[in-house]
Motif scaffolding. Structure first.
Motif, short mmCIF file in Angstrom:
data_model
loop_
_atom_site.label_atom_id
_atom_site.label_comp_id
_atom_site.label_asym_id
_atom_site.label_seq_id
_atom_site.Cartn_x
_atom_site.Cartn_y
_atom_site.Cartn_z
N THR A 64 9.41 37.62 -55.00
CA THR A 64 8.05 37.12 -54.79
C THR A 64 7.50 37.80 -53.54
N SER A 65 6.20 38.00 -53.54
CA SER A 65 5.59 38.78 -52.44
C SER A 65 5.88 38.21 -51.07
N GLY A 66 6.08 36.90 -51.00
CA GLY A 66 6.40 36.31 -49.71
C GLY A 66 5.29 36.48 -48.70
N PHE A 74 6.31 45.40 -62.89
CA PHE A 74 7.01 44.91 -61.70
C PHE A 74 6.48 43.55 -61.27
N HIS A 75 5.56 42.99 -62.01
CA HIS A 75 5.02 41.66 -61.68
C HIS A 75 5.51 40.65 -62.72
N VAL A 76 6.59 39.96 -62.38
CA VAL A 76 7.20 38.96 -63.28
C VAL A 76 7.37 39.51 -64.70
N GLY A 120 -4.24 35.46 -65.67
CA GLY A 120 -3.67 34.47 -64.77
C GLY A 120 -3.23 35.12 -63.50
N GLY A 121 -2.45 34.40 -62.74
CA GLY A 121 -1.99 34.93 -61.45
C GLY A 121 -2.94 34.54 -60.34
N ALA A 122 -4.14 34.17 -60.70
CA ALA A 122 -5.15 33.68 -59.76
C ALA A 122 -6.21 32.98 -60.60
N ARG A 137 -8.20 33.79 -72.03
CA ARG A 137 -7.35 32.61 -71.95
C ARG A 137 -6.72 32.55 -70.60
N GLN A 138 -7.03 31.50 -69.86
CA GLN A 138 -6.44 31.38 -68.54
C GLN A 138 -5.02 30.81 -68.64
N GLY A 139 -4.12 31.37 -67.83
CA GLY A 139 -2.77 30.83 -67.76
C GLY A 139 -2.40 30.62 -66.32
N TRP A 140 -1.43 29.79 -66.09
CA TRP A 140 -0.89 29.59 -64.74
C TRP A 140 0.61 29.84 -64.77
N MET A 164 4.14 31.48 -62.10
CA MET A 164 4.64 32.09 -60.87
C MET A 164 5.86 32.94 -61.19
N THR A 165 6.24 33.80 -60.26
CA THR A 165 7.46 34.57 -60.41
C THR A 165 8.62 33.62 -60.74
N GLU A 166 8.62 32.48 -60.09
CA GLU A 166 9.70 31.51 -60.25
C GLU A 166 9.70 30.84 -61.62
N GLY A 169 4.39 24.69 -54.75
CA GLY A 169 3.54 25.05 -53.62
C GLY A 169 2.07 25.05 -53.99
N ASP A 170 1.76 24.66 -55.22
CA ASP A 170 0.37 24.55 -55.64
C ASP A 170 -0.06 23.10 -55.64
N VAL A 171 -1.35 22.90 -55.42
CA VAL A 171 -1.92 21.56 -55.50
C VAL A 171 -2.79 21.53 -56.75
N ASP A 202 -5.62 24.46 -55.14
CA ASP A 202 -5.25 25.24 -53.96
C ASP A 202 -3.77 25.53 -53.93
N ARG A 203 -3.39 26.45 -53.01
CA ARG A 203 -2.00 26.51 -52.58
C ARG A 203 -1.88 25.41 -51.53
N THR A 204 -0.72 24.79 -51.41
CA THR A 204 -0.54 23.72 -50.43
C THR A 204 -1.05 24.17 -49.06
N GLY A 211 -2.67 41.69 -55.79
CA GLY A 211 -4.11 41.70 -55.99
C GLY A 211 -4.81 40.38 -55.70
N LYS A 212 -4.10 39.44 -55.07
CA LYS A 212 -4.76 38.17 -54.74
C LYS A 212 -5.31 38.23 -53.33
N VAL A 213 -6.33 37.40 -53.08
CA VAL A 213 -6.89 37.37 -51.73
C VAL A 213 -5.83 36.81 -50.78
P1 ADP Z 1 3.01 36.01 -55.62
O1 ADP Z 1 3.73 34.81 -55.12
O2 ADP Z 1 3.68 37.28 -55.50
O3 ADP Z 1 1.54 36.03 -55.35
P2 ADP Z 1 3.11 34.87 -58.19
O4 ADP Z 1 2.61 35.55 -59.38
O5 ADP Z 1 4.43 34.25 -58.27
O6 ADP Z 1 3.08 35.95 -57.16
O7 ADP Z 1 2.03 33.83 -57.68
C1 ADP Z 1 1.98 32.56 -58.22
C2 ADP Z 1 0.82 31.80 -57.68
O8 ADP Z 1 -0.41 32.35 -58.15
C3 ADP Z 1 0.79 30.39 -58.14
O9 ADP Z 1 1.66 29.58 -57.41
C4 ADP Z 1 -0.68 30.03 -57.93
O10 ADP Z 1 -0.95 29.71 -56.59
C5 ADP Z 1 -1.39 31.30 -58.25
N1 ADP Z 1 -1.91 31.23 -59.61
C6 ADP Z 1 -1.35 31.70 -60.74
N2 ADP Z 1 -2.13 31.43 -61.80
C7 ADP Z 1 -3.21 30.75 -61.35
C8 ADP Z 1 -4.37 30.17 -61.96
N3 ADP Z 1 -4.61 30.28 -63.26
N4 ADP Z 1 -5.25 29.54 -61.16
C9 ADP Z 1 -5.05 29.44 -59.83
N5 ADP Z 1 -3.97 29.97 -59.20
C10 ADP Z 1 -3.07 30.62 -59.95
#
Ligand code: ADP
Length: 543
Positions: free
Chosen positions: A185-187, A230-232, A303-305, A324-327, A329-331, A419-421, A434-436, A525-527
């Motif tokens: 994970t990017s850490g 290389f992304h999950v 997804g991913g953001a 289609r939105q998905g949620w 994480m690497t985990e 770690g997500d809310v 949000d992220r926590t 690519g996330k903020v």
């Molecule tokens: P990294 O930790 O390297 O950024 P991850 O792909 O593991 O890579 O990131 C996962 C995080 O991305 C999630 O915990 C969440 O915060 C965010 N995320 C993923 N999908 C969504 C989504 N659909 N909406 C909002 N946040 C998302």
């Protein structure tokens, strides 16, 4: 009493065998640095994966050893997925966008024995070669004609290596719990952490993604994963496509190139695409500029953001494409939730459907979800209560590589702390707020930065927006909106703030707006909120 069913192991090599037998003629089309449009079949791909397996065996790689890749999405990378994991080695996909120190850290931490590297990433490894002394060799992903001059030691040419091998190889019979792939994970804080997938989790996850309400690719589809290998594990597409017999279109280094993506989609009849919101932004910018329409694409898993409402709307109304939105994480391998309309909701108005589509989606079978308060108490699924999102299931990590037992990420009753809310509504739709660590606490109440960003991005003059909490003497924190304007567009602070009227609660409206040329981004690519908060550490709200 035990059932009487066969104890067949779920192995990645079995996907290769199935793909070869049932879908051998299906095509894989790739863009690579040495070929603008390479094409061959599943049969050839698996044949070459077996050659790679033979080559690695000859190099002395042993079961469980890590073999890394540093490469874009193309056919050679796909061969590495199967040649490495299928043989019982662990395929460590390295994200080239990580900082050099992080790349050094993960190569050493993973104890990679060999690294398969795209020509364009050779300089990246040359710069750190003296810090990764345990890597025994570098396999350059090209042919002799395109081999670069390099200072790297022990260099091999991928095509030459394969040419010397037979395409006959007996896949080993492994335990399905054997490690198959490793992704760090990017850490955003501390060192990257390794998520170690196994054959079983990979197969179960791929099966799940094949269902119609998830990604649902079939043997009649053409899939284009723009999400990097290389992304999950490119969200499992390299596995699910070969299971289903889906033609694959792999954009190689053209991931962020709207025009190239458009051309690939149209000329190769891509029906289903996969990517993070930012790549679709570049595709949309290209279609806007040229007035072109996406004629072939039916659906894209994003997804991913958080996916901006406006983006979902444009894809739906201008191009007839379902975003289609998905949620995940690497985990979580990564898919945990996917947003599709449930029975009983079909009559929602177009606007209400869009509102629903901005949520992260419903939990898919195999990934249990719950939200909890600060004391670990479960919160109601009323769409209002915010809480820490926890998940559990066969493709969720139980720990991190070489950090086993150090704790902090799993609850005593075995759930993973994401770690997500989030909120969860009575229909089971999850909305990530949000992220926590990004939550904005104003007057003791939470404000969702994601919802504010989403709203701001609906404004036509906004290319990208981020919201962070900044110190406030009375309310502790207040939201600050940071905006990148779209090219050639103008919008004032007052207009921007007025745009929130009636869209969010009045006390959620940001206290100020700042315009910037660009936002800092993470390797995926996330903020990068941490960076943004640092940038605005000295910022004081007006008045
Ligand atoms: P990294 O930790 O390297 O950024 P991850 O792909 O593991 O890579 O990131 C996962 C995080 O991305 C999630 O915990 C969440 O915060 C965010 N995320 C993923 N999908 C969504 C989504 N659909 N909406 C909002 N946040 C998302």
């Amino acid at each position: 009493m035990k059932g009487l069913m066969m104890d067949t192991q779920l192995l990645i090599s079995s996907i290769a065998q199935h793909a070869e037998k049932f879908h051998g003629d299906r095509e894989i089309v790739s863009v690579t640095a040495d070929n603008p449009r390479h094409r061959y079949t599943f049969r050839e791909a698996i044949g070459r994966a077996k050659k790679l397996a033979n080559a690695l065996e000859r190099l002395g790689v042993k079961q469980g050893d890590r073999v890394a890749s540093l490469a874009w999405n193309d056919y050679r990378h796909l061969e590495i997925y199967y040649g490495v994991s299928g043989s019982g080695y662990v395929c460590h996909t390295i994200n080239p966008r990580l900082f050099p120190e992080q790349i050094v850290f993960i190569i050493n931490h993973a104890e990679d024995r060999f690294i398969c590297v795209d020509v364009m990433f050779v300089p990246l490894l040359e710069a750190v070669a003296d810090k990764i002394p345990n890597v025994e060799g570098f396999i350059i992903l090209t042919d002799e004609a395109h081999m670069p001059e390099t200072s790297l030691p022990n260099v091999m040419c991928y095509e030459t290596l394969l040419a010397a091998e037979s395409s006959e190889f007996d896949w080993p019979e492994l335990d399905e719990r054997s490690a198959s792939a490793l992704c760090y994970t990017s850490g955003t804080t501390g060192n990257p952490k390794g998520v170690l997938y196994d054959h079983r989790s990979t197969i179960l996850h791929a099966y799940a993604t094949l269902s119609i309400d998830v990604a649902g690719v079939s043997s009649r589809d053409v899939a284009m994963p723009v999400v990097p290998f290389f992304h999950v594990n490119a969200w499992g597409v390299p596995y699910s496509a070969l299971m289903a017999g889906t033609k694959l279109v792999l954009p190689g280094p053209k991931m962020g190139d709207g025009e190239a993506l458009y051309e690939l989609i149209e000329s190769e009849d891509v029906t289903k695409a996969f990517g993070v919101p930012t790549v679709w932004l570049s595709l949309l910018q290209y279609t806007e500029k040229t007035g072109k329409r996406l004629e072939k694409l039916e659906q894209s898993l994003v997804g991913g953001a958080a996916v901006p409402r406006a983006m979902i709307e444009v894809f739906r109304d201008k191009h007839g494409v379902e975003l289609r939105q998905g949620w995940g994480m690497t985990e979580t391998s990564p898919i945990g939730t996917v947003n599709t309309i449930k029975a009983g909701l079909e009559d929602l108005s177009k606007d209400e459907q869009l509102d629903l589509a901005t949520k992260a989606g419903r939990g898919i079978f195999g990934c249990e979800l719950r939200i909890v308060d600060d004391n670990g108490g479960e919160l109601p699924w009323d769409g209002e209560a915010f809480g820490a999102l926890q998940v559990r299931g066969p493709w969720v990590c139980s720990d991190y590589f070489k950090l086993e037992g150090s704790g902090g990420t799993h609850t005593d009753d075995g759930w993973f702390e994401t770690g997500d809310v989030a909120t969860i509504d009575p229909q089971g739709y999850v909305a990530i707020t949000d992220r926590t660590k990004d939550v904005i606490k104003s007057g003791g109440e939470w404000i969702s930065s994601i919802e504010l960003e989403n709203t701001a991005m609906g404004h036509p003059a906004v290319a990208e927006a981020a919201v962070i909490g900044v110190a406030h003497p009375k309310w502790t924190e207040r939201p600050l909106l940071v905006v990148v304007r779209s090219e050639g567009e103008d919008v004032s602070k007052e207009e921007m703030l007025a745009y929130f009227d009636g869209k969010v609660a009045t006390w959620w409206v940001p206290s100020d707006v700042v315009f910037v040329d660009e936002l800092p981004h993470t390797a995926t690519g996330k903020v990068k909120k941490i960076e943004l908060r640092k940038q605005f550490a000295e910022y004081r709200l007006p008045g």
